[in-house]
Design a protein around this motif. Structure first.
Motif, mmCIF file in Angstrom:
data_model
loop_
_atom_site.group_PDB
_atom_site.id
_atom_site.type_symbol
_atom_site.label_atom_id
_atom_site.label_comp_id
_atom_site.label_asym_id
_atom_site.label_seq_id
_atom_site.Cartn_x
_atom_site.Cartn_y
_atom_site.Cartn_z
ATOM 1 N N VAL A 1 27.786 35.684 40.899
ATOM 2 C CA VAL A 1 27.757 37.093 40.497
ATOM 3 C C VAL A 1 29.013 37.469 39.719
ATOM 4 O O VAL A 1 28.944 38.037 38.617
ATOM 5 N N ILE A 2 30.181 37.151 40.285
ATOM 6 C CA ILE A 2 31.439 37.522 39.640
ATOM 7 C C ILE A 2 31.621 36.772 38.330
ATOM 8 O O ILE A 2 32.063 37.335 37.319
ATOM 9 N N GLY A 3 31.260 35.483 38.331
ATOM 10 C CA GLY A 3 31.390 34.697 37.117
ATOM 11 C C GLY A 3 30.518 35.227 35.991
ATOM 12 O O GLY A 3 30.946 35.309 34.834
ATOM 13 N N PHE A 4 29.294 35.612 36.313
ATOM 14 C CA PHE A 4 28.361 36.099 35.299
ATOM 15 C C PHE A 4 28.841 37.401 34.668
ATOM 16 O O PHE A 4 28.772 37.591 33.455
ATOM 17 N N ARG B 1 34.136 38.888 30.095
ATOM 18 C CA ARG B 1 34.613 40.248 29.861
ATOM 19 C C ARG B 1 36.075 40.446 30.258
ATOM 20 O O ARG B 1 36.782 41.244 29.675
ATOM 21 N N PHE B 2 36.492 39.741 31.298
ATOM 22 C CA PHE B 2 37.836 39.992 31.828
ATOM 23 C C PHE B 2 38.667 38.719 32.006
ATOM 24 O O PHE B 2 39.801 38.638 31.535
ATOM 25 N N MET C 1 38.617 31.110 39.766
ATOM 26 C CA MET C 1 38.327 31.486 38.385
ATOM 27 C C MET C 1 39.598 31.860 37.630
ATOM 28 O O MET C 1 39.603 31.879 36.398
ATOM 29 N N ILE C 2 40.642 32.167 38.363
ATOM 30 C CA ILE C 2 41.933 32.437 37.722
ATOM 31 C C ILE C 2 42.525 31.097 37.291
ATOM 32 O O ILE C 2 42.740 30.217 38.126
ATOM 33 N N LEU D 1 43.237 36.444 31.259
ATOM 34 C CA LEU D 1 43.945 35.618 32.246
ATOM 35 C C LEU D 1 44.332 34.240 31.743
ATOM 36 O O LEU D 1 45.098 33.543 32.412
ATOM 37 N N PHE D 2 43.819 33.837 30.590
ATOM 38 C CA PHE D 2 44.164 32.515 30.071
ATOM 39 C C PHE D 2 45.435 32.614 29.234
ATOM 40 O O PHE D 2 45.420 32.564 28.012
ATOM 41 N N ASN D 3 46.555 32.777 29.926
ATOM 42 C CA ASN D 3 47.852 32.819 29.252
ATOM 43 C C ASN D 3 48.893 32.179 30.163
ATOM 44 O O ASN D 3 48.677 32.018 31.366
#
Length: 277
Positions: A96-99, A104-105, A164-165, A110-112
């Protein structure tokens, strides 16, 4: 197909297979390796996710007897139904959270380097804290995956979402989180592996479908090499880790994470590695 590209794909497959199931974050290592190899375009990012399916096949083979036995006895075994239900419940939060949140977020923001480095370092400190307060594994509330309740599975599934982070580690989140929730180290590791099967397959399929416009049949050799090498490396890693957790803690991985987090900061600050999209 360029031979050099196939060699790069094999190297990435090794990194994926060796880091996917250790509590050290495959994403962080793939970003670093991809940057060093010059594999940073959109196609390479899809490749990174797609080759996870090779690692998953390794888990299925290692646990084949349990996986196949559970699926074929769903109609006759309450234990098999409970096991499959728990895996499905544990998978649900990430699905659910991944979809809804990944594109979107999570991916845009977060990819930094600061996030990746902080995730590595904080994750390492948490592992040190958990291992320091850990009681003897024989005193854990849950000694087997079969003893888990649906609520136990759901809680581990929620913790998995932390993976996911980038830099956090899906396996690290589920294993260490499971231990905090009362699972023995062996049980937490086993359930982390079982939970990886639907989670990573779904992530691979979703990524391939979403980015299908960037792919062509000419990419098949590169993906095939990455898949096969990832499978072989993961098969070796999973079998080793199952033996390791029987008599060792995760403290060495914690210190490795802290050192890698510092490396992320140094390479980013000096411009050696590009840690953002």
């Amino acid at each position: 197909m360029d031979t050099l590209l196939l060699i790069k794909a094999a190297i990435m497959g090794i990194v994926e297979g060796l880091t996917e199931f250790l509590p050290i974050s495959s994403t962080g290592h793939l970003i670093l390796t991809g940057s060093l190899l010059g594999m940073t375009d959109e196609k390479s990012k899809v490749f990174d996710v797609a080759i996870q399916s090779g690692a998953i096949i390794a888990v299925v083979i290692v646990y084949w007897q349990r996986v196949w036995g559970s699926l074929t006895s769903l109609g006759s075994s309450a234990q098999a139904r409970r096991f499959v239900t728990n895996v499905a419940i544990g998978f649900l939060p990430a699905a659910v959270i991944g979809f809804f949140a990944y594109k979107r977020f999570i991916k845009p923001y977060l990819f930094n380097a600061p996030v990746v480095a902080l995730a590595f370092i904080v994750g390492g400190l948490i592992i040190l804290w958990v291992e320091r307060r850990a009681r003897p594994q024989t005193e854990a509330r849950i000694q087997s995956v079969d003893e888990m309740t649906p609520m136990d599975a759901f809680k581990v599934g929620l913790v998995q979402c932390l993976g996911m982070i980038p830099g956090t580690s899906r396996s690290g989140s589920t294993i260490i989180g499971g231990m905090l929730l009362g699972l023995s180290r062996k049980t937490a590791t086993d359930f982390s592996f079982f939970l990886a099967i639907p989670t990573l397959i779904a992530a691979s399929v979703f990524s391939l479908w979403s980015e299908r416009h960037a792919l062509s049949w000419a990419d098949l050799p590169m993906f095939a090499v990455g898949f096969i090498v990832s499978f072989l490396a993961a098969w070796v890693c999973v079998r080793w880790l199952l033996r390791y957790v029987a008599s060792h803690s995760f403290v060495p991985f914690a210190w490795y994470r802290i050192a890698f987090g510092v490396l992320v900061l140094v390479t980013s600050y000096t411009g050696m590695i590009v840690w953002a999209d």
